[in-house]
Every structure is written in C-alpha cells, then in structure tokens.
Design a protein around this motif. Structure first.
Motif, PDB file in Angstrom:
ATOM      1  N   ARG A  37       0.832  -1.205   0.000  1.00 42.04           N
ATOM      2  CA  ARG A  37       0.000   0.000   0.000  1.00 42.04           C
ATOM      3  C   ARG A  37       0.868   1.257   0.000  1.00 42.04           C
ATOM      4  O   ARG A  37       0.594   2.213  -0.733  1.00 42.04           O
ATOM      5  CB  ARG A  37      -0.923  -0.001   1.215  1.00 42.04           C
ATOM      6  CG  ARG A  37      -2.053  -1.017   1.100  1.00 42.04           C
ATOM      7  CD  ARG A  37      -2.948  -0.978   2.327  1.00 42.04           C
ATOM      8  NE  ARG A  37      -4.066  -1.910   2.171  1.00 42.04           N
ATOM      9  CZ  ARG A  37      -4.544  -2.675   3.143  1.00 42.04           C
ATOM     10  NH1 ARG A  37      -4.002  -2.631   4.346  1.00 42.04           N
ATOM     11  NH2 ARG A  37      -5.563  -3.488   2.924  1.00 42.04           N
ATOM     12  N   ALA A  38       1.925   1.254   0.825  1.00 39.29           N
ATOM     13  CA  ALA A  38       2.821   2.415   0.869  1.00 39.29           C
ATOM     14  C   ALA A  38       3.517   2.614  -0.466  1.00 39.29           C
ATOM     15  O   ALA A  38       3.659   3.743  -0.960  1.00 39.29           O
ATOM     16  CB  ALA A  38       3.847   2.240   1.985  1.00 39.29           C
ATOM     17  N   GLU A  39       3.955   1.528  -1.092  1.00 42.94           N
ATOM     18  CA  GLU A  39       4.646   1.629  -2.377  1.00 42.94           C
ATOM     19  C   GLU A  39       3.689   2.072  -3.488  1.00 42.94           C
ATOM     20  O   GLU A  39       4.066   2.841  -4.377  1.00 42.94           O
ATOM     21  CB  GLU A  39       5.281   0.289  -2.745  1.00 42.94           C
ATOM     22  CG  GLU A  39       6.537  -0.028  -1.962  1.00 42.94           C
ATOM     23  CD  GLU A  39       7.684   0.904  -2.315  1.00 42.94           C
ATOM     24  OE1 GLU A  39       7.714   1.417  -3.452  1.00 42.94           O
ATOM     25  OE2 GLU A  39       8.548   1.128  -1.449  1.00 42.94           O
ATOM     26  N   TRP A  40       2.456   1.574  -3.450  1.00 37.02           N
ATOM     27  CA  TRP A  40       1.478   1.983  -4.465  1.00 37.02           C
ATOM     28  C   TRP A  40       1.237   3.489  -4.392  1.00 37.02           C
ATOM     29  O   TRP A  40       1.233   4.183  -5.411  1.00 37.02           O
ATOM     30  CB  TRP A  40       0.169   1.218  -4.286  1.00 37.02           C
ATOM     31  CG  TRP A  40      -0.896   1.643  -5.258  1.00 37.02           C
ATOM     32  CD1 TRP A  40      -1.891   2.557  -5.039  1.00 37.02           C
ATOM     33  CD2 TRP A  40      -1.046   1.207  -6.613  1.00 37.02           C
ATOM     34  NE1 TRP A  40      -2.657   2.711  -6.181  1.00 37.02           N
ATOM     35  CE2 TRP A  40      -2.163   1.895  -7.157  1.00 37.02           C
ATOM     36  CE3 TRP A  40      -0.369   0.302  -7.428  1.00 37.02           C
ATOM     37  CZ2 TRP A  40      -2.595   1.703  -8.470  1.00 37.02           C
ATOM     38  CZ3 TRP A  40      -0.801   0.103  -8.723  1.00 37.02           C
ATOM     39  CH2 TRP A  40      -1.899   0.801  -9.239  1.00 37.02           C
ATOM     40  N   ILE A  41       1.053   3.977  -3.187  1.00 39.00           N
ATOM     41  CA  ILE A  41       0.813   5.417  -3.026  1.00 39.00           C
ATOM     42  C   ILE A  41       2.024   6.209  -3.487  1.00 39.00           C
ATOM     43  O   ILE A  41       1.901   7.206  -4.208  1.00 39.00           O
ATOM     44  CB  ILE A  41       0.460   5.733  -1.567  1.00 39.00           C
ATOM     45  CG1 ILE A  41      -0.887   5.109  -1.194  1.00 39.00           C
ATOM     46  CG2 ILE A  41       0.411   7.240  -1.333  1.00 39.00           C
ATOM     47  CD1 ILE A  41      -1.184   5.118   0.293  1.00 39.00           C
ATOM     48  N   LYS A  42       3.219   5.774  -3.096  1.00 38.95           N
ATOM     49  CA  LYS A  42       4.422   6.494  -3.498  1.00 38.95           C
ATOM     50  C   LYS A  42       4.592   6.488  -5.016  1.00 38.95           C
ATOM     51  O   LYS A  42       4.964   7.496  -5.612  1.00 38.95           O
ATOM     52  CB  LYS A  42       5.653   5.860  -2.849  1.00 38.95           C
ATOM     53  CG  LYS A  42       6.940   6.630  -3.111  1.00 38.95           C
ATOM     54  CD  LYS A  42       8.171   5.797  -2.809  1.00 38.95           C
ATOM     55  CE  LYS A  42       8.375   4.711  -3.838  1.00 38.95           C
ATOM     56  NZ  LYS A  42       9.651   3.995  -3.677  1.00 38.95           N
ATOM     57  N   SER A  43       4.308   5.361  -5.652  1.00 42.51           N
ATOM     58  CA  SER A  43       4.518   5.247  -7.095  1.00 42.51           C
ATOM     59  C   SER A  43       3.480   6.009  -7.905  1.00 42.51           C
ATOM     60  O   SER A  43       3.747   6.413  -9.034  1.00 42.51           O
ATOM     61  CB  SER A  43       4.504   3.765  -7.509  1.00 42.51           C
ATOM     62  OG  SER A  43       5.593   3.080  -6.935  1.00 42.51           O
TER      63      SER A  43
END
Length: 615
Positions: free
Chosen positions: A63-69
């Motif tokens: 979830r954190a990586e999706w938001i960052k990307s």
C-alpha cells in the motif's frame, strides 16, 4: 521492451522490503526452552508464523509503495522508506532465526520455505538500525529521482520541461541525428545525482548480504535458481551462446542500414552502433527503427500502432483486449477491483512512476497494473506482459506467501510475453485491429524483422545489466569506474557505443529504471528464452502443426489448462518441475527461439553476404 512489475513479490522479487509495526522480535525469536534443541515440528511452526507475519507486513508495504509510485512527494517517499525499513528488519531477523534449523531433517515443504526465506531479499538490510534506515531512505530516494526526472531547457519555465515519455518519443520518432543526441544526453542528466547515493547503496546492501551468509549481493541474487551461483553463471552463458549468432546477424544487418541512412562517418560499417540511433532510450529494443530496415516496403500492413489509432482504441480498450486473450484460454476474468484501482493513464496533476508494473497489493487477488499507456503497439504488448504477472498472482494467491512467486523470476516475466507471441497478424485481423493481412513470404520476413528488433535485439542487453551489477557488487568494477565498466560491457555484448564522451562524473546506469529501482535484470534475459519454449509447448498442446511463428493459442482451453497448472504452483516446487508441468522438459532451452526465427535467419544471412559482421 517488456516492462517488469515494480513488485512482483515483495520479498523474492524486490529490493525494497517494507513495513508495519517496528516490534518484530517476538514473531521470530524462539522461546528460551526451545533455543537449544530445535525440532522439525518447531521448524514447521516457525515457517507458519513467518508466513502469517510476512503477509500482514507485505500488505502494508504494498500500500505504501502503491501510493508512493502513483503520487510521488517528499512525504510519500518517507512513508514508503519507513515501511521498507520495518520489513527489512523483520525479514533479516527471520533469516537469522531460521539458521536454528540448519542441518535438521525436515519435510520437503518446510525445507523449501526456509530456503526461499533465506534468499528472499534482493536487498537485505544490515542489522545496525541506523544503517538499515539509511538504506531504506536511499532506495526510496533513488526511485524518486528517476520517477521525477525531467529535462528543462529553462528550469524557471515548467513548459520547457520534458520527462522520460517525452524524450522517449523523440528517440522513437525522430531521424535527426542531433535531435536524437540531445534527447539521449538530456535523460542521462537525471542520473548524475544518483552516483554517490548508489555507491553507498551498494556498500550497505553488501553488508546486509554478508550478514546472512553471502559474499555480496550478486552472489545472493544468483542463489535464487535452485542451483549454485556458479552453476547459474554457466547456465546463463550456455543460453547466451545458443542465441548469440542470431544477434550478431541482426546487428550486422541493422548497422548496415543505419550506415546507409546516417552515413559511414556516423555509423561505421564495421564498428559498434551509436546508442542513440536505435529508437529506444537504452538501445535495448530496436523496433522503432523498423522503417529504416524494413525488408520489403510494400508487403504487409503490420503497423499496429496506426491501426489502434485508426480504430479509436482507448487505454482501457487495450487492456480489455489483453484480458480477453487470457479468458479465451479458459482463465478467469480480472476482478472488478482491477478496473477500479489500476492506473492506466498518466495523471496530469502529479508525478508518478510511469514504468509499467503489475501488483497484487493485498496478496489476495487485489490485482492492478500501473502504466502511463500510450496508444501504440509497444504498450499493447506491454499490457499483455503485465497481465501475465497478474494472472500468475491470480492462480497462486492462496499459497503461503513464501510461495507467492514464479518458479524463478524468469518464469514470472515470461508468461505475458508468451501469450503476446500469439498476437499474430491473423489474430489481430480476427479481432478487428488489422484488415487485409497479407500472408506472402515477404510479409513473413517483414513481421519477423519487426519481432526480432524487439526480441533478439534485447538479449545481450538483458544479460549485461546484471553482468555490470554483479561486478559492481563484487568490487571488480569500483566506484571510480562505474561508467567505464558500463560502456565496456555494452560494447562487448551489444556492439553498442556511447555517441559522445562519457566521464566518471556521470552515472549512465542510473538512467535505466532497474538500476535505481534495484530490480534484478537477468530475469528478462531468461524470460526471452522461456517465452518461446513455453509457446512451443502450448502450441503443441493446442494441436497446432504448422511453423512455430504462425501459431496462436487464442481460444485453446487445452493450452490454458496447461498454463494454469504451472501458474498455480507458484514457487512451491523447483523450477524444473514447473517447466516440466507446462512443457514436458526440465532444462531451459533456446532452440524454440531459434526455430521461431528460422525464416528470418536464413534471409538475413543472405543479406549479410559480403559484410564484415561483429564489432
């Protein structure tokens, strides 16, 4: 080229592990009365506990990586870095705790999961908390630099700025030598600030690798193929020797055509090809120079990009067409949430990582793709590639998370490309994309040339990226020779040269996503071998009896069942077992690729008579 998922499996296939609660020690440390005499039952319980913890932590990380990307900001980078740091800590501790069970007689399932845990991180974190945090920060910053990269003729005026997509379009479409050089040079300026960060990144990553028993990161990466690192080196070299003659012939032909177009003073007829003239920012695939090298100008309309534009397809339409191929094989439709949560188009209001990737954010059939889709043939094929990842996720998501990966990473990268080989002109005519497809011998050569510019041209590039990194990780290429080592390998394997002087103040490797993104790359070389081996096996299953390059498995539920059986195995069995499940063979073999391109190879050898090939 085919893009790879940002995170196909948060442990086995990514460099950036991630987070949840920072209080992890209680999930892996054994009770005091168990520490002295571990048992097989305790090992099974340990594996079950780690799978449960990793699923929870991995979902938070995804979830954190999706938001960052999909929303690059200073804050989202920090959130992702902290999450990454947390799971780095957990996984490193779990690997250390798993050593309690070394030498214990275990059932096959438990032993395999412990092995997969040991090799699960492509970027293991040092035990020191400060170093672990610094490594996570660098990993997030490197990817952020790449994702935000822009080249501005006037930094004060955003209207003068061009991103990777803009500059790549120049490389693809222009035939002006100087304009191509400007775009090529421009993109590489975004990587220069990465150089000192990457040096620190390598040092910290190597420290983490040594702490879990490997000499360096490269040895760890090569340990993930159910063979020793040395055996894997030999296997990659064996496969390269099978295909190198095809590449040399293609290089010879394309160089001659480019020399005719740009002049021998700019493209020497017996030397390496300047890297900016091959239609791609990294000269990794050459299909955009097809108009300059087309064998027969009047034979066969295979301009898929023009057909897609003419038919008015949207990005979502293209994804629907990709899905329909998978469902024609009897595979399940994508879930409704895929269409609600995916990113198909580049947002106008924020920075995103446009590099195409496939996701299962919740490791529970929460399938998505992230792309900045353009209406062209390259992205149409890329969609099939990314959906291949999604369908792998779809059929193994109920397995323990340590098994939620491909049989090896080349398998994961090869599935969508296998199906894309069935996107033949006849198939495209059947679904209404192309009309009046010609089937002459000349049309076959045209089509095979276009495919070779993507598939064969990529092979040495797919091999050399990690050849460079493995040498960097081992210290054979030192920080003072990053660029020189990069270009030495590009010339050795690809016959490609930099178009101007490249100094050690620069960091040209960082201009390729997978280097700052720390994504192992040999998987793509292996995928380009395996996709033809898979294709040949599925064509046989579908009952096809003609030349391999004419086969489309579209609509074959028999082939689909064979494919699904392999996908459902995930990483639960060594890769030779998975390969046998789909093909009946237990060794990777490039003979199917050679068979597929047999018509072109015969033709191109005739064209190269009298030329001096090689570089």
């Amino acid at each position: 080229m085919r893009r790879q998922p940002l995170l196909t499996f948060v442990l086995a296939l990514t460099a950036i592990a991630c987070g949840g609660s920072s209080h992890h020690h209680s999930t892996t440390e054994p009770p005091a009365d168990e520490a002295a005499s571990p048992t097989a039952e305790e090992a099974r319980a340990f594996v079950a506990r780690v799978n449960e913890d990793l699923r929870r932590l991995a979902v938070n990380q995804q979830r954190a990586e999706w938001i960052k990307s999909t929303y690059i900001t200073h804050d989202t980078e920090i959130v992702a870095a902290r999450a990454n740091e947390a799971l780095m800590a957990y996984t490193s501790q779990a690997i250390a705790d798993a050593r309690r069970f070394d030498g214990l007689e275990l059932d096959e399932d438990t032993a395999r999961q412990l092995h997969l845990l040991t090799i699960s991180q492509s970027l293991p974190a040092p035990n020191d908390p400060a170093k672990r945090r610094r490594l996570a920060e660098i990993a997030a910053q490197l990817e952020g630099l790449y994702g935000r990269g822009k080249v501005c003729s006037d930094p004060a005026d955003p209207e003068t700025c061009r991103d990777l997509q803009d500059l790549s379009n120049v490389l693809a479409e222009s035939r002006d030598y100087d304009e191509l050089l400007e775009a090529w040079n421009g993109w590489r300026t975004i990587a220069t600030p990465m150089r000192p960060m990457y040096q620190e990144f390598v040092s910290l990553g190597n420290e983490g690798a040594r702490e879990i028993g490997f000499d360096d990161l490269g040895e760890l990466w090569r340990a993930g193929y159910d063979m020793s690192p040395g055996e894997f080196d030999a296997e990659v070299e064996r496969l390269w020797e099978q295909v190198a003659p095809l590449y040399e012939q293609l290089h010879c032909y394309v160089r001659a055509k480019l020399s005719e177009h740009y002049g021998a003073e700019r493209v020497p007829p017996q030397g390496p090809i300047p890297a900016h003239l091959l239609g791609n920012m990294w000269a990794q695939s050459w299909e955009n120079v097809y108009p300059l090298v087309e064998p027969y100008e009047t034979e066969g309309d295979i301009d898929v990009t023009r057909a897609l534009e003419r038919n008015g397809y949207s990005s979502r339409d293209m994804v629907r067409m990709g899905e329909s191929f998978f469902t024609s094989l009897g595979l399940a439709p994508l879930p409704d949430t895929f269409w609600e949560r995916s990113m198909f188009d580049k947002p106008a209001d924020r920075d995103v990582v446009c590099h195409a990737s496939a996701w299962d954010v919740e490791f529970d059939n929460d399938l998505r793709i992230k792309m900045c889709i353009q209406i062209n043939e390259e992205d149409f094929i890329t969609i099939h590639h990314e959906l291949g990842h999604n369908y792998y996720y779809r059929y193994y998501y109920e397995l323990p998370i340590l098994y939620q990966s491909g049989a090896h990473d080349g398998f994961h990268e090869g599935i969508g490309d296998t199906l894309a080989l069935s996107v033949t002109p006849s198939y495209l005519q059947e679904i209404g994309v192309l009309q009046n497809v010609q089937r002459s011998d000349e049309a076959v050569i045209n089509l095979q040339m276009k495919e070779a510019l993507a598939k064969i041209a990529f092979l040495p590039f797919g091999k050399m990226i990690d050849q460079w990194r493995w040498r960097v990780f081992s210290g054979d290429i030192g920080p003072d020779e990053y660029n020189q080592g990069w270009w030495d390998l590009r010339q050795r394997y690809q016959g490609i040269a930099a178009p101007n002087e490249r100094t050690e103040a620069m960091f040209d490797p960082g201009a390729k996503f997978h280097v700052p993104g720390n994504t192992p790359y040999t998987r793509y070389f292996l995928a380009h071998i395996l996709q033809f081996q898979f294709h040949r096996a599925l064509c046989r299953e579908a009952g096809f009896e003609g030349p391999l390059h004419e086969c489309s498995i579209h609509g074959s539920t028999e082939a689909g069942a064979k494919l699904q059986a392999m996908l459902a195995m995930g990483a639960s069995r060594p890769w030779p077992d998975a390969l046998e499940a789909i093909s009946g063979e237990r060794a990777m073999d490039a003979s199917a690729l050679v068979e597929y391109f047999a018509p072109l190879l015969e033709w191109i050898q005739e064209q190269n008579e009298g030329r001096t090939c090689g570089w």
